[in-house]
Design an enzyme around this catalytic site. Sequence first.
Site, short mmCIF file in Angstrom:
data_model
loop_
_atom_site.label_atom_id
_atom_site.label_comp_id
_atom_site.label_asym_id
_atom_site.label_seq_id
_atom_site.Cartn_x
_atom_site.Cartn_y
_atom_site.Cartn_z
N ASN A 1 13.14 65.56 -35.14
CA ASN A 1 14.11 66.26 -34.30
C ASN A 1 15.51 65.66 -34.40
O ASN A 1 15.68 64.47 -34.69
CB ASN A 1 13.67 66.23 -32.83
CG ASN A 1 12.43 67.06 -32.59
OD1 ASN A 1 12.27 68.13 -33.18
ND2 ASN A 1 11.56 66.58 -31.73
N ASP B 1 18.62 52.93 -35.57
CA ASP B 1 17.94 53.28 -34.31
C ASP B 1 17.34 52.06 -33.62
O ASP B 1 17.30 52.00 -32.39
CB ASP B 1 16.88 54.35 -34.53
CG ASP B 1 15.90 54.01 -35.64
OD1 ASP B 1 15.99 52.91 -36.21
OD2 ASP B 1 15.04 54.86 -35.95
N THR C 1 15.25 56.13 -44.32
CA THR C 1 13.81 56.06 -44.50
C THR C 1 13.34 57.32 -45.21
O THR C 1 14.09 58.31 -45.35
CB THR C 1 13.12 55.98 -43.13
OG1 THR C 1 13.35 57.19 -42.41
CG2 THR C 1 13.66 54.82 -42.31
N CYS D 1 2.77 44.50 -44.21
CA CYS D 1 3.82 44.51 -43.17
C CYS D 1 3.24 44.96 -41.83
O CYS D 1 2.21 45.64 -41.77
CB CYS D 1 4.95 45.45 -43.56
SG CYS D 1 5.74 45.06 -45.13
N CYS E 1 2.69 49.36 -47.65
CA CYS E 1 3.71 49.78 -46.68
C CYS E 1 4.68 50.74 -47.35
O CYS E 1 4.86 50.71 -48.59
CB CYS E 1 4.45 48.55 -46.15
SG CYS E 1 5.70 48.94 -44.89
#
Length: 689
Positions: free
Chosen positions: A385, A484, A456, A553, A546
């Site tokens: 979102n 974030d 990401t 991780c 990961c």
Amino acid sequence: ITMKKKKKCEHTLRVLFFSFSRNTYRMIEQDDFDINTRLHTIVRGEDEAAMVESVGLALVKLPDVLNRLKPDIMIVHGDRFDALALATSAALMNIRILHIEGGEVSGTIDDSIRHAITKLAHYHVCCTRSAEQHLISMCEDHDRILLAGCPSYDKLLSAKNKDYMSIIRMWLGDDVKCKDYIVALQHPVTTDIKHSIKMFELTLDALISFNKRTLVLFPNIDAGSKEMVRVMRKKGIEHHPNFRAVKHVPFDQFIQLVAHAGCMIGNSSCGVREVGAFGTPVINLGTRQIGRETGENVLHVRDADTQDKILQALHLQFGKQYPCSKIYGDGNAVPRILKFLKSIDLQEPLQKKFCFPPVKENISQDIDHILETLSALAVDLGGTNLRVAIVSMKGEIVKKYTQFNPKTYEERINLILQMCVEAAAEAVKLNCRILGVGISTGGRVNPQEGIVLHSTKLIQEWNSVDLRTPLSDTLHLPVWVDNDGNCAAMAERKFGQGKGLENFVTLITGTGIGGGIIHQHELIHGSSFCAAELGHLVVSLDGPDCSCGSHGCIEAYASGMALQREAKKLHDEDLLLVEGMSVPKDEAVGALHLIQAAKLGNAKAQSILRTAGTALGLGVVNILHTMNPSLVILSGVLASHYIHIVKDVIRQQALSSVQDVDVVVSDLVDPALLGAASMVLDYTTRRIH
């Protein structure tokens, strides 16, 4: 009129009572009271001016009486305009007031007078549960309110067995039978005199047509009563064979008359209150009692253009017998009131207190109010979102907008600009002055330039993106951008559990694992803006792969993506679902299904969660050993599921010197948005933490 009981009694009760006629004070004398003083306060005229003059005359005469008698407590009853004069005088002369029948809702000017007396009174005796709640809503002290019931019900509920036929014959004639006559009592509505006179005329026409013996009582002395009397005489009611018109009936006799009537009609409070004690049918006319609580015996006729509607109501109601209603009392009001009176401490402060609910101060010249209106636009770019919010100085999310995050750069940047423009326009309507824009996004960010270096895998086409320039050019506002995880830490520093702390660490447990570090009150970014990538602390050399390309991780064990991966494995092997669980065909298996299965006793799901929590706990131990913060805050949707396991790992694995460091779950609902807003608010208001 001031009275005291002739007979000796343990307590002396002094009451100031207004007499409207000779008949009233004769009843007082018959009840064995001495009348100390007589005040003539009613100015003849029966119009609005006469009512005002009557109140004024009472205000002129009362001070002398009150000075002479010096009562401890003044009992004021009901909602008559003359009672307002009594309450006003007593309040201004510092005499305690006990008001009976406050909190009720009826109609017309009576409501305003009743509530005005309530605000002047120190103690309250109410009749119904709703009236009690109304008094509390009016900010009256609950400890000074007594729910006693209506005092008249004490007499009403024991009155019906007396010899009543002689009373009926005396007032209506020897040929009248029980339940075969009507009692009519209608008063003017002072806020709509013309309409109330029209309703009275239609009522008399309907009663003439109905052709039953009727006892008509003259209206009270309110404005408009003179016109109503003219209507009665115009229709010849005083000389009509079916009617008996009277100005007064003693209370004891009146209750016998209404108790055995076939119906009562009019707009008196007596009809909707006292008559319910007998189950006598009532037709309530007009709006004078529109807000009263009524029993099932009351049929309302709010308005009528002809007599037909009233006549139909008479046919429906006349002769019925309804169950006794105890809405207004159970017959024990007087003992309760006496006990309440005796409990009043005359030594307590006279100044009454109001129990106002907490409200926000709204003073335009107050600096705190001015600061509260200063706001930020906060943007949170998540994997799913895109959210924009108007956030106030105190961290209140004034308004929030949510859209799906588009897959392409072009669509995404256009949507961000569109949502921010709309939010900025809405902020003007909400009286919020936008100081700037703060953006929280996944990935590695250069906050100095406002550029997303690379993102990401969840946010596509989001590498080397300049967010500051297009937003600043469009909105003409300063723009801040950060990761974030860092935003979550800044949110805790300004609005959450990190407020005032010099050193703490925030760990976000969501789709991925992120974090932020506050050291000596400052956010740590690192030399290449890669500090606090806490999700990629390695806790196992041979752990699962990961998303960063490494393995072992924390994120590979404890993130939402990792739990979803394990949940899918169990589901594919038919090992996920237990009794009480189901996954719809169109719903993807996710982390929440794994958590639900663990709660329902699925041993494999419980083992996976323990492993994930242990990995996160080991990461926290490494943080404690490296940073030695005074607090670790777990944030995100998974935090509450991990907290106990993390604390167990700390007890088992951490050095004793750091085992006392507290680990808590964040109480912030939207840390990413609040953190984005805090970048704006901290800088533009020059607040140093």
